[in-house]
Motif scaffolding. Structure first.
Motif, PDB file in Angstrom:
ATOM      1  N   GLY A   1       0.823  -1.197   0.000  1.00 34.12           N
ATOM      2  CA  GLY A   1       0.000   0.000   0.000  1.00 34.12           C
ATOM      3  C   GLY A   1       0.858   1.247   0.000  1.00 34.12           C
ATOM      4  N   GLN A   2       1.884   1.228   0.828  1.00 33.38           N
ATOM      5  CA  GLN A   2       2.780   2.373   0.909  1.00 33.38           C
ATOM      6  C   GLN A   2       3.527   2.575  -0.403  1.00 33.38           C
ATOM      7  N   ILE A   3       3.990   1.481  -0.967  1.00 34.20           N
ATOM      8  CA  ILE A   3       4.768   1.598  -2.201  1.00 34.20           C
ATOM      9  C   ILE A   3       3.931   2.246  -3.284  1.00 34.20           C
ATOM     10  N   SER A   4       2.716   1.711  -3.451  1.00 27.44           N
ATOM     11  CA  SER A   4       1.899   2.237  -4.535  1.00 27.44           C
ATOM     12  C   SER A   4       1.553   3.694  -4.275  1.00 27.44           C
ATOM     13  N   PHE A   5       1.324   4.021  -3.028  1.00 26.14           N
ATOM     14  CA  PHE A   5       1.007   5.409  -2.719  1.00 26.14           C
ATOM     15  C   PHE A   5       2.190   6.315  -3.050  1.00 26.14           C
TER      16      PHE A   5
END
Lengths: 355, 743
Positions: free
Chosen positions: B647-651
């Motif tokens: 989730g963090q990466i994509s954000f």
């Protein structure tokens, strides 16, 4: 894995690397028994919060490092539900009231009341007050600041406030006078270089001093940024070479391109293109004042000396409006248009002088 | 009895013991105490008031409580003649049943029943007039003598030529109806969307064309109340003891009724109620007309879209939807059928414009002369007619009503009309005046002292769509200073600020859009740059807009200052256009330019969402949002994003992605259409941080995972909430539905 910024953050006042005499002052302050409200201010990345955390540790011991994240719910008089995230230990609570926008007054009053109404459990061994850390105080609304003033006095016996902000100019004088101001200046370039070297040594890396110097220059006294840059450099290329690129965040590059677009051409059509880019920056959560500042910095580099005063003046004019107005885009765009007009006039005059 | 809609419930009183009557009554409504009295009474007289003559009648014992209780709760003296009482109630009951026949239109109803209904229908007006009137002409005469009828009903157009609608539009509709009823492709039932302001003759046109093309119209009308329906249903329940549980309404929802109607109308012919008409009218086809769109569809238009999709696949005859553009700040048609849906459903749409003033005058004159010929009213003067026509804003219906009102003996001498006549005289002295709806207002801005005479009988409050209002400001016009007397030149040292007077008042135009000043300003801001040619002009206009924003910044004074912000912004923009200072200046190189919707709100929303998402995803880092988004997240992107959770990466990837092409022309602009529905948004500076919606994050990270490699498109990959139309399953369901109606 955490970032270097978090990993090598000093935790006690004794371990701080620069402004050591200030650290000593803080230590004495804590040992003196009574402890006033603090207003810690200084530029971004100078280590304000690090210092605050060190002070808290000095006050309460390692207990303050047991942090937990809490969701606090508040209800405004108009029955609107607010939720705010706070970080707290048994002894302190840290909150950023500007998270809730214009409703920050309610948060401040309720939160401090909640904290202050409960006495410290074991006051014989501990200090008999708790600490509330408020960050981004300069972004608080006027209402909230006035509410804060009253609350500060009322709960003085059970609670101390540590206010953290970038600049005291947006904090009302009434609050400034109630606090002991602690200015945390940005570290000098030498100090930053030294810090970078220390961190790299702990990481087991070899940092060429030229690169460290360049990073320090580029960070503009922001230690956090310097460490982040250094880490990015490491990812980019290791072993380090003295002349490698120091990478910057994308939005800065984007903003710089935008500024050069403004300098290249001054026409309504170009303004529309610039506006599109401004919207893109805003939608990527870059704060409007940061955009304004960044634009000004880039534009000034392209300006002749005599223009600079005029440009800076208009920037200040629209920056002020930006702060008091609602829709940032109007003001940034007005600044861009103003700059275009000034710059165009300057160019035309230059050409006229030529012939 | 071949068939009866009513539950067959026979009471054979003579055979049954009295207690049972008491019991049944007890079960009925709340008249428990009364029932006891009845019981006591009926022991004495019970047998006597039910005469054998009722024996073979289907007796429905649900006596209307008001009537029956009155009858029973009276003193003993009333009971001395009980013979007449129940009879009466029974009769009234019967008549209510008869009138309820209307509800009952199941195909199996017997011929005798329908004949009976006809007889009744014919009798209804007779009752009303208290004397039996036979011929149609006589009746009309009677009616007009009463003169309570509206002329707008009385003078409904009868022929195509009478229509006040523009010829071309009539032709359009005519050819559509003709083509679509003649040629018909399977699985593509044609749907027409007829829009236009109210009172422009949409329905009238359809009705006339239908009769000329000999088409049959099946019209949907919203069920009046659910109550009547459920009453009837309750009666269908044979079991009397369940009568007490009437409260359990088994009525259908509006939308399901609507979809049922469409399916039925599609499948079955209308009942031939009028025998005489059916013999003459051998219709060559039919179409379905939907004018009252059920309210529930305004709340969720998707439901309507689904029904229409279904209809399009299995419908057999054309469907015409008539939607009036009544609402003030948004068009109903746009709200119900956004452009993408229109394409999806292959809706054809015809927009009927307001009736032209000349046409309106013609219609009004015709009616006035007809009325005058009958000698009841004096024909109003041409000027009055003209002023009515102009104040009606193209609404024939209201214009005719206004005319009728103006022609009444007791209102002709109203003061207002006289002042209007005076004004119009003055106005018509001007050179070759063209009839135009705006002309009254225009005159006002020139000579502002005559504004108070604006009120005309039946004048309509004209509204203006955002698109037009914006157009009027952006393509502003200046008038000749010589014509409007009071214009003074500025002194020489200010001559560069001198402008000719405007032909309109910007504030009035904005007011007509019914939008808040700030909101209007955002649209002006989005579009103004295109209309200015030099940077200096843009600079001035931009500063005025900045001023306007500042004016309304203070929360406490915003209410009062709102109006001024519009003035500052619009007049500032107009003033700063230095290329058009004089009325003789013409716009150079300004063709028509597309207008765009304001990007500000979308930007604001997106940044708030990403901020909330960032605070949520990187909660453990506890940075203040500004640092997090300007320093930490960009550098996480540069260092090693793979070390964080997906989730963090994509954000991070999403937030740090900027459009690479440095000269990308304004991405993601939404065009502002003529009748775009715009919702006035609430104060956007109240940052709804509380609404950190987990759904957004979840879907975001999911959506981002899909296009992790997709670098260019950063803004638009919101979760694909668009409904995918899956053809196969819906069709199955469809067949099932029709089966149901077959039996």
């Amino acid at each position: 894995m955490s970032l270097w910024v978090d990993k090598y953050r000093p935790t006690t006042l004794a371990k701080l690397d620069y402004h050591k005499d200030q650290a000593a002052h803080l230590k004495k302050l804590v040992q003196g028994g009574d402890f006033p409200h603090l207003l810690v201010y200084g530029p971004s990345g100078a280590g304000k919060k690090t210092r605050v955390m060190c002070t808290l540790r000095e006050l309460y011991g390692s207990g303050v490092e047991k942090l937990r994240i809490e969701h606090n719910n508040f209800t405004t008089p108009s029955n609107k539900k607010l939720e705010i995230v706070s970080i707290s230990s048994n002894y302190h609570i840290e909150v950023n009231p500007s998270d809730v926008g214009i409703q920050d007054r309610v948060v401040i009053q309720e939160l401090i009341k909640n904290v202050a109404q409960v006495n410290q459990l074991d006051s014989s061994t501990q200090k008999d007050f708790k600490v509330v850390v408020l960050t981004e105080v300069d972004r608080l609304s006027r209402d909230a600041q006035h509410a804060l003033r009253r609350t500060m006095e009322k709960y003085m016996s059970t609670c101390r406030l540590i206010l953290v902000c970038n600049s005291t100019s947006k904090v009302i004088p009434a609050i400034r006078s109630r606090c002991l101001g602690v200015r945390v200046a940005a570290p000098s370039a030498d100090e930053i270089v030294q810090m970078l070297q220390t961190v790299c040594k702990k990481e087991g890396l070899n940092l060429p001093s030229e690169l460290a110097r360049r990073i320090a220059d580029k960070s503009q006294g922001n230690l956090r940024r310097a460490l982040l840059m250094c880490e990015a450099c490491k990812v980019q290329q290791y072993p380090f070479s003295a002349d490698q690129d120091v990478s910057e965040p994308d939005w800065e590059v984007f903003l710089r391109d935008t500024a050069s677009m403004i300098v290249q051409e001054q026409s309504p059509r170009r303004l529309l293109e610039v506006r599109g880019r401004l919207y893109e920056l805003l939608s990527h959560c870059i704060p409007a004042d940061v955009i304004m500042k960044g634009l000004l910095q880039e534009l000034l580099q392209n300006c002749d000396g005599e223009l600079k005063t005029e440009v800076v003046q208009s920037a200040a004019h629209f920056e002020h409006r930006l702060q008091s107005g609602q829709k940032a885009i109007y003001h940034i765009e007005a600044f861009v248009a103003r700059f275009m007009a000034i710059y165009k006039r300057f160019l035309e005059e230059g050409i006229a002088d030529l012939f | 009895m071949t068939f009866s809609p009513f539950p067959v419930f026979r009471i054979d009183l003579q055979a049954k013991p009295h207690e049972e009557i008491g019991l049944t009554m007890d079960d009925s409504d709340d008249d428990v105490s009364i029932v006891k009295v009845t019981q006591a009474k009926s022991q004495r007289k019970g047998a006597s008031w039910v005469t054998p003559s009722f024996d073979d009648f289907d007796f429905e014992p649900s006596l209307p409580s008001s009537k029956s209780s009155k009858g029973f709760s009276q003193s003993h003296s009333q009971y001395s003649q009980p013979k007449s009482q129940p009879k009466k109630t029974l009769q009234t009951k019967l008549s209510t049943f008869a009138s309820r026949d209307d509800f009952f239109n199941a195909p199996s109803s017997s011929a005798s029943l329908s004949r009976k209904r006809q007889r009744e229908q014919q009798q209804v007006p007779a009752h009303k007039l208290t004397s039996v009137v036979k011929s149609e002409a006589q009746r009309r005469k009677l009616k007009t003598a009463l003169s309570t009828d509206l002329w707008s009903d009385q003078y409904q157009p009868k022929k195509k030529e009478d229509l006040a609608v523009h010829k071309k539009k009539v032709e359009d509709i005519w050819s559509w109806l003709k083509e679509r009823t003649a040629r018909f492709t399977k699985h593509a039932a044609p749907i027409l969307l007829l829009t236009g302001p109210p009172g422009t003759g949409k329905t009238a046109t359809l009705k006339i064309l239908a009769s000329e093309l000999r088409l049959e119209i099946q019209e949907w009308s919203n069920p009046a109340t659910a109550a009547g329906d459920s009453d009837f249903k309750a009666m269908e329940q044979a079991d009397w003891s369940e009568r007490s549980s009437v409260d359990v309404y088994s009525s259908q929802s509006q939308s399901s009724q609507f979809s049922n109607f469409l399916l039925r109308a599609n499948k079955y012919q209308a009942l031939q109620l009028d025998l005489t008409a059916s013999s003459t009218n051998s219709s060559q086809g039919k179409f379905i007309l939907v004018e009252d769109i059920p309210n529930s569809f305004y709340r969720n238009p998707e439901e309507l879209h689904n029904i229409l999709k279904k209809y399009r696949r299995c419908g057999h005859c054309p469907l015409v939807l008539v939607v009036s553009d009544t609402s003030t700040n948004s068009s109903n048609a746009q709200r119900l059928f956004p452009p993408d849906v229109q394409v999806d459903l292959r809706l054809e749409s015809i927009n009927v414009n307001p009736v032209a003033p000349t046409m309106m005058v013609k219609v009004l004159n015709k009616i006035a002369s007809q009325e005058a010929a009958q000698g009841r009213f004096a024909a109003p003067s041409a000027r009055v007619v003209e002023s009515i026509a102009m104040s009606s804003a193209g609404d024939v219906r209201s214009a005719i009503n206004a005319l009728q009102f103006a022609c009444r003996q007791d209102t002709v001498d109203l003061n207002q009309l006289r002042t209007i006549q005076k004004r119009l005289k003055k106005e018509s002295s001007g050179s070759g005046r063209r009839l135009k709806y705006g002309s009254l207002a225009k005159q006002d801005s020139g000579a502002s002292n005559s504004t108070q005479h604006e009120v005309v009988i039946g004048a309509k409050d004209t509204t203006c769509f955002l698109f037009h209002a914006l157009g009027k400001i952006l393509y502003f016009k200046r008038g000749d200073p010589a014509e409007s007397g009071g214009h003074q030149k500025l002194p020489a040292h200010l001559s560069r600020h001198d402008r000719d007077p405007l032909l309109f008042t910007p504030e009035e135009i904005v007011e007509k859009t019914h939008l808040s000043g700030e909101y209007f300003n955002t649209f002006l801001h989005q579009n103004y740059v295109d209309f200015l040619s030099s940077v200096e002009d843009v600079e001035r206009a931009a500063e005025y807009l900045s001023d306007a924003d500042l004016l309304s910044a203070q929360y406490t004074s915003r209410g009062q200052l709102q109006d001024y912000t519009v003035s500052v912004a619009t007049r500032g923009f107009i003033h700063s256009d230095s290329s058009i200072c004089r009325h003789t200046d013409s716009r150079k190189g300004h063709g028509w330019r597309p207008l765009h919707k304001s990007q500000w709100f979308a930007t604001q929303k997106q940044s708030q969402q990403s901020k909330a998402a960032a605070m949520r995803l990187f909660r453990g880092y506890h940075w203040v949002p500004e640092t997090l988004l300007t320093e930490i997240v960009p550098y996480i992107n540069l260092t090693n994003p793979t070390l964080h959770d997906p989730g963090q990466i994509s954000f991070v990837q999403n937030v740090c992605q900027f459009s690479r092409s440095s000269y990308a022309l304004r991405p993601g602009l939404e065009k502002l259409d003529e009748k775009s529905a715009v919702d006035d948004e609430d104060d956007t500076d109240e940052i709804p941080t509380a609404s950190m919606n987990p759904a957004f994050n979840a879907s975001q990270s999911l959506a981002r995972k899909d296009n992790a490699g997709d670098n260019d498109d950063n803004n638009d990959d919101l979760p694909s909430s668009q409904t995918q139309i899956k053809t196969a399953p819906v069709e199955e369901e469809e067949e099932f539905f029709i089966e149901e109606f077959d039996d």
